[in-house]
Design a protein around this motif. Structure first.
Motif, PDB file in Angstrom:
ATOM      1  N   THR A  17      37.939 -34.674  -6.123  1.00 59.27           N
ATOM      2  CA  THR A  17      38.706 -33.441  -6.298  1.00 59.27           C
ATOM      3  C   THR A  17      38.405 -32.862  -7.667  1.00 59.27           C
ATOM      4  O   THR A  17      38.223 -33.589  -8.633  1.00 59.27           O
ATOM      5  CB  THR A  17      40.214 -33.719  -6.233  1.00 59.27           C
ATOM      6  OG1 THR A  17      40.507 -34.804  -7.096  1.00 59.27           O
ATOM      7  CG2 THR A  17      40.644 -34.065  -4.831  1.00 59.27           C
ATOM      8  N   GLU A  28      46.104 -37.844  -9.513  1.00 58.49           N
ATOM      9  CA  GLU A  28      46.807 -37.241  -8.376  1.00 58.49           C
ATOM     10  C   GLU A  28      48.126 -37.987  -8.187  1.00 58.49           C
ATOM     11  O   GLU A  28      48.133 -39.154  -7.773  1.00 58.49           O
ATOM     12  CB  GLU A  28      45.949 -37.348  -7.116  1.00 58.49           C
ATOM     13  CG  GLU A  28      46.606 -36.686  -5.907  1.00 58.49           C
ATOM     14  CD  GLU A  28      45.765 -36.813  -4.655  1.00 58.49           C
ATOM     15  OE1 GLU A  28      45.560 -35.807  -3.964  1.00 58.49           O
ATOM     16  OE2 GLU A  28      45.300 -37.953  -4.360  1.00 58.49           O
ATOM     17  N   TYR A  33      49.931 -35.747  -3.625  1.00 60.56           N
ATOM     18  CA  TYR A  33      49.350 -36.440  -2.464  1.00 60.56           C
ATOM     19  C   TYR A  33      50.176 -36.180  -1.205  1.00 60.56           C
ATOM     20  O   TYR A  33      49.627 -35.943  -0.127  1.00 60.56           O
ATOM     21  CB  TYR A  33      49.250 -37.944  -2.750  1.00 60.56           C
ATOM     22  CG  TYR A  33      48.532 -38.689  -1.644  1.00 60.56           C
ATOM     23  CD1 TYR A  33      47.205 -38.411  -1.349  1.00 60.56           C
ATOM     24  CD2 TYR A  33      49.186 -39.647  -0.868  1.00 60.56           C
ATOM     25  CE1 TYR A  33      46.538 -39.060  -0.313  1.00 60.56           C
ATOM     26  CE2 TYR A  33      48.530 -40.308   0.165  1.00 60.56           C
ATOM     27  CZ  TYR A  33      47.214 -40.002   0.433  1.00 60.56           C
ATOM     28  OH  TYR A  33      46.565 -40.638   1.472  1.00 60.56           O
ATOM     29  N   HIS A 103      41.942 -41.980 -10.542  1.00 61.48           N
ATOM     30  CA  HIS A 103      42.291 -40.584 -10.251  1.00 61.48           C
ATOM     31  C   HIS A 103      43.020 -40.376  -8.938  1.00 61.48           C
ATOM     32  O   HIS A 103      43.828 -39.461  -8.825  1.00 61.48           O
ATOM     33  CB  HIS A 103      41.023 -39.722 -10.279  1.00 61.48           C
ATOM     34  CG  HIS A 103      40.373 -39.697 -11.623  1.00 61.48           C
ATOM     35  ND1 HIS A 103      40.773 -38.854 -12.624  1.00 61.48           N
ATOM     36  CD2 HIS A 103      39.390 -40.459 -12.144  1.00 61.48           C
ATOM     37  CE1 HIS A 103      40.047 -39.079 -13.706  1.00 61.48           C
ATOM     38  NE2 HIS A 103      39.198 -40.052 -13.439  1.00 61.48           N
ATOM     39  N   ARG A 104      42.728 -41.191  -7.929  1.00 60.26           N
ATOM     40  CA  ARG A 104      43.353 -40.994  -6.612  1.00 60.26           C
ATOM     41  C   ARG A 104      43.915 -42.318  -6.063  1.00 60.26           C
ATOM     42  O   ARG A 104      43.599 -42.729  -4.930  1.00 60.26           O
ATOM     43  CB  ARG A 104      42.343 -40.393  -5.625  1.00 60.26           C
ATOM     44  CG  ARG A 104      41.721 -39.085  -6.132  1.00 60.26           C
ATOM     45  CD  ARG A 104      41.222 -38.211  -5.022  1.00 60.26           C
ATOM     46  NE  ARG A 104      42.300 -37.681  -4.212  1.00 60.26           N
ATOM     47  CZ  ARG A 104      42.113 -37.009  -3.062  1.00 60.26           C
ATOM     48  NH1 ARG A 104      40.892 -36.811  -2.608  1.00 60.26           N
ATOM     49  NH2 ARG A 104      43.140 -36.546  -2.377  1.00 60.26           N
TER      50      ARG A 104
END
Ligand code: SF4
Length: 415
Positions: A17, A28, A33, A103-104
């Motif tokens: 992203t 995130e 999310y 990050h995710r």
């Protein structure tokens, strides 16, 4: 500075992203999310499993094993399973797993939740060595609205710490070293329970497949790859399977590359014809290489493949966990023989010896490290016999300049 590139066709759902207008990729959080459709209730376990099977999702840790087969094996083994998100990436040229966890993390935890639902697992674990990834995962665990109990287990970083039996051993309180198989973790893993050890990218793709069923084929056939080489700009990229390797080289400033080292240090060197190879697990295997964790290192015309092979095998020999005698002696012998070749001091019979060892050694260690070293030696002799020959005397022009034989050239910073 490592870049982040989505090279997927327009409109595809991906794992990378970027905020509009670029800039650093943020963490995130759960609200973002959830707003994107995450953590929706798990479907009937068999429905998602069938979707994963139908689209042919393969594991992204290196072996490329069909994900549905692995899930079913864990589900059907006697006992209550444990699911492990494996975020310990040992290949020095790969950054995708740490990037995802930093990050995710919700995408990975959501995939872990779905894997638990599909296998009937009662608990999960995130296994990693990266401190920033650990902080992000702990924050995400505190935020998440659903999922089984999850422990975070930290290990010391090494080439072999991410191998699945090493992960199980470390989670059980031992050293992060591979064990002899059988049993494999799906038979007897964490605490003796059947255990799914799944790479974090595999789990993230499972979460995307659940959230976006209509986009499932494109999600399953995309790959995170780490692109690097001497010169150029290292990049973490997401690409569709089948993308030509020269297109990937061009995307990160390696238009002039003349060769590639595939799969981190696992897939061997490839010379003439490398540009036409498709980024695809089966395609690269058919060509005699391996995609492994998806890390590609491009060689410029002025890079000596013999020096690159020497440095890679020296790194692997140094990373040997030194518990299988054949690995200690085999990687040491391969690295020593290649070092003699690169110095111009090898005996005339050394290439034949290297050829023989690279046929005899694979499959004889408890993990794939020895296979990786043997494949590098074999691929050097197959693709670059002239360059090996040019080293019969010291002073090969392609080797001008020192080569740090510690694997530093393969290291990539996490973007
Ligand atoms: S093959 Fe080498 S690295 Fe792998 S477990 Fe045996 S000694 Fe350790």
């Amino acid at each position: 500075m490592t870049g982040v590139l989505s090279l997927l066709p327009e409109g595809r759902h991906g794992l990378l992203t970027r905020p509009p207008g670029g800039g650093p990729v943020p963490y995130e959080d759960a609200s973002r999310y959830l707003a994107a459709g995450g953590y929706t209730p798990a479907p009937a376990p068999d429905a998602l499993l069938e979707r994963i099977d139908a689209v042919g999702l393969r594991g992204r840790g290196g072996a490329g094993f069909p994900a549905a087969l692995k899930l079913r094996a864990v589900r059907d083994a006697p006992g209550t399973p444990v699911v492990v998100a494996n975020g310990e990436e040992g290949e020095p040229g790969s950054v995708k797993d740490r990037w995802l966890l930093r990050h995710r993390p919700h995408l990975v935890l959501d995939g872990l939740r779905l894997a638990a639902a599909m296998t009937g697992a009662g608990r999960g674990c995130v296994y990693l060595s990266d401190a920033r990834a650990e902080r992000a995962v702990l924050r995400a665990l505190a935020e998440r609205p659903a999922g089984p109990p999850v422990d975070v287990v930290r290990t010391l970083h090494s080439y072999v710490a991410g191998e699945e039996s090493a992960a199980v051993r470390r989670i059980d309180g031992g050293p992060a070293l591979p064990t002899a198989k059988p049993p494999r973790p799906f038979e007897r893993g964490v605490g003796g329970a059947p255990t799914l050890v799944a790479n974090v990218e595999t789990l993230a793709r499972i979460a995307l497949l659940h959230t976006w069923p209509e986009a499932a084929p494109g999600i399953a056939d995309a790959h995170l790859v780490t692109l690097s080489g001497s010169g150029g700009r290292p990049a973490l990229a997401e690409v569709a399977a089948g993308t030509r390797l020269d297109d990937l080289a061009g995307s990160c400033g390696h238009e002039k590359a003349e060769a590639v080292l595939l799969g981190g240090l696992f897939g061997g060197l490839y010379g003439t014809g490398w540009a036409d190879l498709p980024l695809d697990q089966d395609g690269l295997r058919t060509a005699g290489g391996a995609l492994g964790c998806g890390a590609l290192y491009f060689l410029r015309p002025e890079d000596c493949p013999v020096a690159v092979a020497t440095e890679a095998t020296a790194y692997l020999a140094a990373q040997s966990a030194r518990q299988c005698g054949v690995c200690v002696s085999g990687t040491g012998a391969l690295a020593g023989a290649l070092a003699a070749v690169v110095r111009g001091t090898a005996e005339p019979g050394t290439p034949d010896k290297l050829r023989r060892w690279s046929r005899q050694l694979p499959g004889r260690g408890a993990c794939g490290l020895l296979d990786a070293a043997a494949r590098i030696a074999a691929s050097l002799l197959t693709h670059f016999p002239d360059r090996v020959d040019a080293h019969r005397y010291p002073g090969c022009p392609g080797c001008a300049g020192p080569s740090a034989e510690d694997g530093r050239r393969f290291l990539v910073a996490v973007p």
